[in-house]
Scaffold this motif. Structure first.
Motif, short mmCIF file in Angstrom:
data_model
loop_
_atom_site.label_atom_id
_atom_site.label_comp_id
_atom_site.label_asym_id
_atom_site.label_seq_id
_atom_site.Cartn_x
_atom_site.Cartn_y
_atom_site.Cartn_z
N ILE A 284 1.17 -1.71 -0.43
CA ILE A 284 -0.10 0.14 -0.17
C ILE A 284 1.06 1.47 -0.03
CG2 ILE A 284 -1.92 1.32 1.84
CD1 ILE A 284 -2.86 -0.99 0.21
N TRP A 285 1.97 1.41 0.90
CA TRP A 285 2.73 2.28 0.67
C TRP A 285 3.31 2.58 -0.63
CZ3 TRP A 285 2.68 5.91 3.97
CH2 TRP A 285 4.40 7.15 3.75
N ARG A 286 3.73 1.79 -1.26
CA ARG A 286 4.64 2.04 -2.85
C ARG A 286 3.50 1.72 -3.76
NH1 ARG A 286 6.56 -3.80 -4.99
NH2 ARG A 286 4.44 -4.56 -5.39
N HIS A 287 2.57 2.07 -3.62
CA HIS A 287 1.07 2.77 -4.31
C HIS A 287 0.93 3.58 -3.89
CE1 HIS A 287 1.10 -1.05 -6.86
NE2 HIS A 287 1.45 -1.55 -6.57
N TYR A 288 0.70 3.85 -3.05
CA TYR A 288 -0.23 5.52 -2.06
C TYR A 288 0.59 6.16 -1.59
CZ TYR A 288 -4.37 2.63 -3.47
OH TYR A 288 -5.25 1.58 -4.50
N ALA A 289 1.80 6.29 -1.56
CA ALA A 289 2.30 6.99 -0.61
C ALA A 289 2.84 8.18 -1.33
CB ALA A 289 4.37 6.46 0.19
#
Length: 282
Positions: free
Chosen positions: A83-88
């Motif tokens: 999730i961090w990779r896609h939405y950070a």
């Protein structure tokens, strides 16, 4: 609707959900904790359950054998990291960060400081590690009772906790990132491994992956200057370590020293010239 798994919760999906809640498109979405296939199928976004990873379909599980992605340092991704990779980037833009280089720095900074540890624990890398961790704190927020209402309340409390932690980390990342351009502009003062700064700035994370910077001389406050060493191999000489004031002045030949840490990673003086002298010492 956002779906994640029922039963005991973990820092992995708790933090993943907290991340999404920073974004307007997910902020007010209902969250359902279930393992029912029909509910998973109908969800707009699925976290840590369902056996599928597909960003276009917003399916973010990592438990299936087909998912083998890991960072360059070998730490595998779990749902928090995915999730961090896609939405950070979207999260930082939502929080007011605009410059691409600052966003990229902030994304990597926070991943290294927090997210990759959550992923490592969730993937069993530290299963025998007795240290306290954010993952352990979240795990201990689970209810001992199997009553669904109590466990749901505990889960909601854990998400709020994760949100508060993330908010502080995000602000710290922004603070760090906003000086990147300023620090990059000062690199022309680097000479023979010694970097001299004319103002106080959070430089320690900035220099970690810059081995050409061996030691930094910087103003600590209006009265003191510091020497900071980038890595153990650049620590100050043994003869200075653990000494204070008179003792350090006697050994160094300076008159305004304050102290040198016993490990040699930093020292303090009352003048820039003396700090520079220590930084150049071998």
């Amino acid at each position: 609707m956002i779906v994640t798994h029922s039963g005991r919760f973990h820092a992995d999906e708790v933090f993943a959900l907290a991340m999404l809640k920073f974004l307007p498109e997910f902020k007010d979405q209902e969250v359902l904790r279930t393992r029912e296939a029909d509910d998973i199928e109908q969800a707009e976004i699925v976290l840590d359950v369902g056996g599928d990873y597909n960003h276009e379909k917003k399916r973010y599980d990592h438990h299936q054998n087909s998912f083998t992605e890991q960072r360059t340092n070998g730490i595998p991704f779990a749902t928090a990291g995915i999730i961090w990779r896609h939405y950070a980037e979207s999260i930082f833009k939502q929080m007011g960060l605009e410059a691409d280089n600052e966003i990229q720095f902030a994304v990597k900074w926070l991943d290294a400081k927090l997210i990759e540890d959550l992923d490592a624990v969730d993937n069993g890398l530290y299963s025998d590690d007795p240290r306290p961790s954010v993952s352990l704190l979240v795990a201990m927020m689970n209810e001992s009772s199997d009553e669904p209402e109590k466990q749901q309340a505990a889960f909601d409390k854990a998400v709020n906790f994760a949100s508060d932690v993330l908010k502080n980390f995000i602000q710290a990342a922004i603070n760090q990132a906003q000086v990147v351009t300023e620090l990059e502009a000062k690199l022309d003062t680097l000479e023979n491994g010694i970097w001299v700064l004319d103002s106080k700035a959070p430089f320690k994370d900035f220099i970690q992956n810059r081995p050409e910077i061996q030691r930094v001389v910087y103003p600590r406050n209006e009265e003191q200057f510091g020497v900071y060493c980038n890595g153990k191999e650049n620590h100050l000489p043994e003869r200075f370590r653990g000494l204070r004031e008179g003792e350090l002045s006697k050994v160094s030949g300076l008159e305004d020293t304050v102290f040198c840490h016993k490990s040699g990673f930093m020292a303090v003086t009352l003048s820039k010239e003396s700090a520079l002298f220590l930084a150049k010492s071998v």
